[in-house]
Scaffold this motif. Structure first.
Motif, short mmCIF file in Angstrom:
data_model
loop_
_atom_site.label_atom_id
_atom_site.label_comp_id
_atom_site.label_asym_id
_atom_site.label_seq_id
_atom_site.Cartn_x
_atom_site.Cartn_y
_atom_site.Cartn_z
N THR A 197 -1.73 53.58 29.20
CA THR A 197 -0.69 54.23 29.99
C THR A 197 -1.08 55.68 30.27
N GLN A 198 -0.95 56.08 31.52
CA GLN A 198 -1.19 57.46 31.92
C GLN A 198 0.03 57.98 32.68
N VAL A 199 0.37 59.21 32.44
CA VAL A 199 1.47 59.87 33.15
C VAL A 199 0.89 60.75 34.25
N LEU A 200 1.38 60.56 35.46
CA LEU A 200 1.00 61.43 36.57
C LEU A 200 1.99 62.59 36.60
N PRO A 201 1.57 63.80 36.29
CA PRO A 201 2.51 64.91 36.16
C PRO A 201 2.95 65.47 37.51
N PHE A 202 4.07 66.18 37.49
CA PHE A 202 4.54 66.84 38.70
C PHE A 202 3.48 67.79 39.25
N SER A 203 2.70 68.38 38.36
CA SER A 203 1.69 69.35 38.79
C SER A 203 0.60 68.73 39.64
N ALA A 204 0.49 67.40 39.66
CA ALA A 204 -0.52 66.74 40.49
C ALA A 204 -0.19 66.85 41.97
N GLY A 205 1.08 67.15 42.28
CA GLY A 205 1.46 67.33 43.67
C GLY A 205 1.50 66.02 44.45
N ALA A 206 1.21 66.13 45.76
CA ALA A 206 1.25 64.94 46.62
C ALA A 206 0.11 63.99 46.27
N HIS A 207 0.36 62.69 46.47
CA HIS A 207 -0.65 61.67 46.17
C HIS A 207 -0.37 60.45 47.05
N PRO A 208 -1.30 59.50 47.15
CA PRO A 208 -1.14 58.39 48.09
C PRO A 208 0.08 57.52 47.86
N PHE A 209 0.55 57.43 46.60
CA PHE A 209 1.66 56.53 46.30
C PHE A 209 2.99 57.27 46.17
N LEU A 210 3.10 58.40 46.85
CA LEU A 210 4.29 59.24 46.73
C LEU A 210 5.56 58.47 47.07
N HIS A 211 5.49 57.53 48.00
CA HIS A 211 6.67 56.80 48.44
C HIS A 211 6.62 55.31 48.08
N ALA A 212 5.80 54.95 47.13
CA ALA A 212 5.63 53.52 46.88
C ALA A 212 5.35 53.24 45.41
N SER A 213 5.65 52.00 45.01
CA SER A 213 5.21 51.46 43.74
C SER A 213 4.30 50.28 44.06
N MET A 214 3.27 50.10 43.27
CA MET A 214 2.34 49.02 43.60
C MET A 214 1.70 48.46 42.34
N THR A 215 1.25 47.20 42.47
CA THR A 215 0.55 46.53 41.38
C THR A 215 -0.73 45.92 41.94
N LEU A 216 -1.85 46.25 41.34
CA LEU A 216 -3.15 45.73 41.73
C LEU A 216 -3.57 44.68 40.71
N MET A 217 -3.77 43.44 41.15
CA MET A 217 -4.14 42.35 40.25
C MET A 217 -5.56 41.88 40.57
N GLN A 218 -6.38 41.81 39.55
CA GLN A 218 -7.75 41.35 39.70
C GLN A 218 -7.95 40.07 38.90
N PHE A 219 -8.86 39.21 39.38
CA PHE A 219 -9.04 37.88 38.80
C PHE A 219 -10.52 37.61 38.54
N THR A 220 -10.78 36.71 37.64
CA THR A 220 -12.16 36.37 37.30
C THR A 220 -12.85 35.63 38.43
N GLU A 221 -12.15 34.72 39.09
CA GLU A 221 -12.79 33.87 40.10
C GLU A 221 -12.05 33.87 41.44
N ALA A 222 -11.33 34.94 41.72
CA ALA A 222 -10.59 35.02 42.99
C ALA A 222 -10.52 36.48 43.43
N PRO A 223 -10.32 36.71 44.73
CA PRO A 223 -10.23 38.09 45.23
C PRO A 223 -9.00 38.82 44.66
#
Length: 277
Positions: A197-223
């Motif tokens: 777990t990592q916390v993205l602090p307020f001091s990081a400012g603007a970032h690509p996910f400012l308006h979104a939540s997302m989940t990236l799933m990776q697989f052994t035998e699939a894209p």
């Protein structure tokens, strides 16, 4: 590309769909690549359905029925295979989480569902369904708590969370609920070696996910795939170039976040503030 394999079609509706799709495709004398080309998708995608590794899609099933001359057979099987306890827009992502080798998540205002406490989940559900009966609320909470069993599975994926500091300060359910939730998040992170777990602090400012939540799933035998979610909707992203863009943005978010050790300290500090206020 997933190779055709023998499935027990009676294991579950998704396996039955996959076995029937393979039977119909082979009877039509087409390879996975040929059928995929005619259906405007890849042969790999067809292979994932036949292997029972993807929940079938109704629109694609309609196209496949037309190409294979199977009436509405695959469409009817699709409806069976898509039944789920969770919200329809999240069902595909919930299934994929069970198959993933790693899950990377970014949340801006909330703790990820897999690491929520019961009281925190209940407070969120009441807020998002203000006119629902108590039975409906409790049903949603039970379903969410059942999904946390993924963390106890022998095939638990590596779970890497980036959570914005704002989520540590938003008093969901009140101070006592938040103190318990943040303590739980810290304890789960510290005690489970496959959770980071990592916390993205307020001091990081603007970032690509400012308006979104997302989940990236990776697989052994699939894209890899990405799931993005709003208040009452979600979207599964499978286009390789777009998935790569999300993946790169996620790497940047992790680089801008506090270290795992400093993040645990910040979570523990926020938990203490709620417990003593």
């Amino acid at each position: 590309m997933p190779q055709p394999k023998d499935l027990d079609p009676y294991t579950n509706p998704r396996a039955f769909y996959g076995a029937e799709l393979r039977r119909l495709r082979e009877a039509a004398g087409m390879s996975q690549s040929e059928l995929g080309s005619r259906a405007f998708c890849s042969g790999t995608y067809i292979g994932l359905f036949e292997a029972g590794e993807r929940r079938p899609q109704l629109e694609l099933s309609r196209t496949l029925d037309e190409l294979l001359g199977s009436g509405e057979h695959l469409q009817r099987l699709c409806l069976l295979a898509r039944k789920s306890k969770v919200a329809g827009y999240f069902a595909d992502a919930a299934e994929l989480q069970l198959q993933a080798s790693s899950i990377g998540s970014y949340t801006s205002m909330l703790v990820l569902g897999l690491l929520q406490t019961e009281d925190y989940a209940r407070a969120l559900t009441r807020a998002s369904h203000p006119f629902a009966t108590q039975d409906v609320i409790e049903g949603h909470v039970r379903t969410r708590m059942e999904r946390t069993s993924l963390l106890d599975s022998p095939t638990t994926p590596v779970l890497w969370l980036v959570i914005h500091e704002a989520a540590l300060l938003l008093p969901v359910g009140g101070n006592a609920v938040m103190a318990e939730q943040l303590a739980h998040l810290a304890e789960q992170t510290a005690s489970r070696p496959r959770i980071v777990t990592q916390v993205l602090p307020f001091s990081a400012g603007a970032h690509p996910f400012l308006h979104a939540s997302m989940t990236l799933m990776q697989f052994t035998e699939a894209p890899a795939v990405v799931y993005t979610e709003g208040a009452y909707s979600g979207q599964l992203v499978e286009e390789p170039l777009l998935v790569e863009q999300y993946s790169t943005a996620y790497d940047l978010a992790r680089a801008a976040a506090l270290s795992p050790e400093a993040s645990l300290d910040r979570i523990a500090s926020a938990a203490k503030e709620f417990a003593t206020s």
